[in-house]
Write a protein that holds these residues in place. Structure first.
Motif, PDB file in Angstrom:
ATOM      1  N   ASN A 105       0.631  -1.051   0.363  1.00  0.00           N
ATOM      2  CA  ASN A 105       0.044  -0.048   0.113  1.00  0.00           C
ATOM      3  C   ASN A 105       1.078   1.546   0.468  1.00  0.00           C
ATOM      4  O   ASN A 105       0.145   2.366  -0.629  1.00  0.00           O
ATOM      5  N   ALA A 106       1.641   1.469   1.460  1.00  0.00           N
ATOM      6  CA  ALA A 106       2.606   2.509   0.510  1.00  0.00           C
ATOM      7  C   ALA A 106       3.214   1.948  -0.652  1.00  0.00           C
ATOM      8  O   ALA A 106       3.861   3.790  -1.277  1.00  0.00           O
ATOM      9  N   SER A 107       3.639   1.978  -1.166  1.00  0.00           N
ATOM     10  CA  SER A 107       4.632   1.258  -2.036  1.00  0.00           C
ATOM     11  C   SER A 107       3.548   1.745  -3.464  1.00  0.00           C
ATOM     12  O   SER A 107       4.127   2.666  -4.361  1.00  0.00           O
ATOM     13  N   LEU A 108       2.188   1.479  -3.412  1.00  0.00           N
ATOM     14  CA  LEU A 108       1.162   2.091  -4.766  1.00  0.00           C
ATOM     15  C   LEU A 108       0.397   3.376  -3.877  1.00  0.00           C
ATOM     16  O   LEU A 108       0.103   3.969  -5.141  1.00  0.00           O
ATOM     17  N   HIS A 109       0.841   3.681  -2.717  1.00  0.00           N
ATOM     18  CA  HIS A 109      -0.387   4.848  -2.821  1.00  0.00           C
ATOM     19  C   HIS A 109       0.188   6.025  -2.019  1.00  0.00           C
ATOM     20  O   HIS A 109      -0.277   7.188  -2.035  1.00  0.00           O
ATOM     21  N   ALA A 110       1.210   6.038  -1.488  1.00  0.00           N
ATOM     22  CA  ALA A 110       1.947   7.123  -1.020  1.00  0.00           C
ATOM     23  C   ALA A 110       3.411   7.296  -1.138  1.00  0.00           C
ATOM     24  O   ALA A 110       4.256   7.509  -0.383  1.00  0.00           O
ATOM     25  N   GLY A 111       3.587   6.690  -2.408  1.00  0.00           N
ATOM     26  CA  GLY A 111       5.129   7.119  -2.704  1.00  0.00           C
ATOM     27  C   GLY A 111       6.555   5.794  -2.810  1.00  0.00           C
ATOM     28  O   GLY A 111       7.505   7.003  -2.665  1.00  0.00           O
ATOM     29  N   GLY A 112       6.035   5.497  -2.108  1.00  0.00           N
ATOM     30  CA  GLY A 112       7.251   4.480  -1.123  1.00  0.00           C
ATOM     31  C   GLY A 112       6.989   4.888   0.215  1.00  0.00           C
ATOM     32  O   GLY A 112       7.072   4.952   1.146  1.00  0.00           O
ATOM     33  N   CYS A 113       8.043   3.387   0.881  1.00  0.00           N
ATOM     34  CA  CYS A 113       8.160   2.890   1.675  1.00  0.00           C
ATOM     35  C   CYS A 113       9.661   3.672   2.307  1.00  0.00           C
ATOM     36  O   CYS A 113      10.569   3.934   1.421  1.00  0.00           O
TER      37      CYS A 113
END
Length: 154
Positions: A69-77
């Motif tokens: 989710n962080a990778s797809l929706h928040a610009g990465g972990c």
């Protein structure tokens, strides 16, 4: 607290009591962050004696969902943080302050929109909190579930 780099994978030794341990994995700009996060979590669960159960397998899926989710929706972990205690707390930090929300009506059989529903189902609690420079999306699994879960038969 020390951040553990994805290349070294250095972890705290198993001789330290489980309660109150915190392990951090830096993920900013790292390729394969989901796989690295799963491996990091698998090792922590093993070191803490919380491996080999269905709940530990669910934990790995939970970590995968949060990192994806962080990778797809928040610009990465940016970072994965695991904290042991009365529960296992999993935090995934990213660089946006936009809070996640479950898709209101994910379509059965179609990809997308299921991630936070999976997080909700597998965890005992979950949420998100903003901080300067981004947010942390977290999930918790009660330690009793990790200890008493059914063996996976490995």
């Amino acid at each position: 607290m020390e951040t553990i780099g994805p290349e070294t994978g250095d972890t705290v030794g198993a001789a330290v009591p489980v309660r109150g341990q915190r392990r951090r994995l830096a993920l900013t700009g790292v390729r394969g962050s989901v796989a690295k996060g799963r491996d990091f979590t698998r090792q922590a669960l093993k070191d803490w004696g919380w491996d080999g159960t269905e709940t530990s397998e669910d934990t790995l899926l939970l970590v995968s969902e949060l990192l994806t989710n962080a990778s797809l929706h928040a610009g990465g972990c940016q970072e994965l943080v695991l904290t042991s205690g009365e529960c296992l707390r999993i935090e995934v930090c990213d660089g946006t302050t936009t809070l996640p929300f479950p898709h209101p009506a994910p379509q059965r059989g179609l990809p997308g929109g299921h991630g936070l529903h999976i997080v909700e189902r597998l965890s005992d609690r979950w949420g998100a909190q903003t901080h300067e420079g981004g947010k942390a999306v977290w999930a918790e699994i009660d330690a009793a579930r990790l200890v008493s879960g059914r063996p996976t038969g490995r």
